[in-house]
Design a protein around this motif. Sequence first.
Motif, PDB file in Angstrom:
ATOM      1  N   UNK A  99       0.812  -1.209   0.000  1.00  9.13           N
ATOM      2  CA  UNK A  99       0.000   0.000   0.000  1.00  9.13           C
ATOM      3  C   UNK A  99       0.852   1.270   0.000  1.00  9.13           C
ATOM      4  N   UNK A 100       1.981   1.255   0.706  1.00  7.84           N
ATOM      5  CA  UNK A 100       2.825   2.443   0.745  1.00  7.84           C
ATOM      6  C   UNK A 100       3.314   2.820  -0.648  1.00  7.84           C
ATOM      7  N   UNK A 101       3.741   1.820  -1.417  1.00  8.17           N
ATOM      8  CA  UNK A 101       4.197   2.085  -2.782  1.00  8.17           C
ATOM      9  C   UNK A 101       3.057   2.595  -3.646  1.00  8.17           C
ATOM     10  N   UNK A 102       1.870   2.027  -3.452  1.00  9.08           N
ATOM     11  CA  UNK A 102       0.704   2.466  -4.220  1.00  9.08           C
ATOM     12  C   UNK A 102       0.373   3.922  -3.918  1.00  9.08           C
ATOM     13  N   UNK A 103       0.329   4.282  -2.630  1.00  9.32           N
ATOM     14  CA  UNK A 103       0.019   5.658  -2.243  1.00  9.32           C
ATOM     15  C   UNK A 103       1.060   6.605  -2.813  1.00  9.32           C
ATOM     16  N   UNK A 104       2.321   6.221  -2.758  1.00 12.28           N
ATOM     17  CA  UNK A 104       3.395   7.058  -3.292  1.00 12.28           C
ATOM     18  C   UNK A 104       3.193   7.315  -4.781  1.00 12.28           C
ATOM     19  N   UNK A 105       2.896   6.256  -5.543  1.00 14.74           N
ATOM     20  CA  UNK A 105       2.741   6.403  -6.990  1.00 14.74           C
ATOM     21  C   UNK A 105       1.499   7.209  -7.352  1.00 14.74           C
ATOM     22  N   UNK A 106       0.415   6.965  -6.651  1.00 18.00           N
ATOM     23  CA  UNK A 106      -0.828   7.678  -6.965  1.00 18.00           C
ATOM     24  C   UNK A 106      -0.701   9.166  -6.651  1.00 18.00           C
ATOM     25  N   UNK A 107      -0.154   9.488  -5.474  1.00 13.43           N
ATOM     26  CA  UNK A 107       0.023  10.892  -5.110  1.00 13.43           C
ATOM     27  C   UNK A 107       0.993  11.571  -6.073  1.00 13.43           C
ATOM     28  N   UNK A 108       2.075  10.868  -6.420  1.00  9.08           N
ATOM     29  CA  UNK A 108       3.048  11.434  -7.351  1.00  9.08           C
ATOM     30  C   UNK A 108       2.461  11.648  -8.728  1.00  9.08           C
TER      31      UNK A 108
END
Length: 308
Positions: free
Chosen positions: A166-175
């Motif tokens: 989830x952390x990687x997903x949140x990072x990519x989506x926000x970016x």
Amino acid sequence: MSAAQIGSPDVARRGSETWRRLLADRWAAIGAVVVVLLVLFAVLAPVLAGIEGQDAYTYHLDALADSGAPLGSGGGMSGRHWFGVEPRTGRDLFAIVAFGARTSLLIGVGATAVAVLLGVAVGVTAGYFGGWYDRLISRGVDVLFGFPSLIFMIAVGAIVPARFPRSSLILLVIGFFGWPPVARVVRGQTLVLRRRTFVVASEAMGAGSVHVLVRQLLPNLGATVIVYATMLVPGMIGAEAALSFLGVGVPPPTPSWGRTIGSAIDWVSTDVMFLLFPGLALFAATLSFNLLGDGLRDALDPRLRGLR
């Protein structure tokens, strides 16, 4: 003089002047110091919290038995638990805030890197090549500016299975949703630079598009990109905190300031300190990056100092 040398600045001299102007700005210096302290706080979290090899959400049930503790109905502030512990769970609030700094800074800086890489690549090519490609990119940026990004991020966080990182997903989506403003700023600067003498001369000497983009335009966009990236980090940290506050951000046992603030609602009636500590950490991070970004902007372009 070769095409690669045209327009090349005295990097050492300009860097020294920029550093001197940055240090002369009191608020920017304060922001830089706080940023450094936050990074050290995150890196040294296991040592500072005294829980090396343990989870930040480790229950300290022995602290619940402390008598005379003023912080909530759990254990109070002490040499072991600097911010106290949560009632009924005994979780160390200082450890949660310290490890939450890691999450917020990693996602904030990582999402900013994604946004900057996408924005610079799209913006510089759109501004340099122009034509139908520029028009297509400009309309795409307009669409993304009007897109309800927060709602989309909430939906993605809610439907993605928990086993997905989830952390990687949140990072990519926000970016991903952060690159349009970067692209717009970089495109505007590129439109100005492409008409400068050193770019025109490079093209006249037979330099190809890749050479002009990489050796002429990108180095001259560096100051703008650095300033904008610094001022973009607070928004990324705030976005992660908002998603975690709503329960669709990084999942437990990964600590997050946003989820800690959300959890504090259960304890705030007992003691406001449960809300104050993570709130102050989030405030310090966003304010310090904003102060540093303002200082960098003035240091890299002193002409702006008189406009503030």
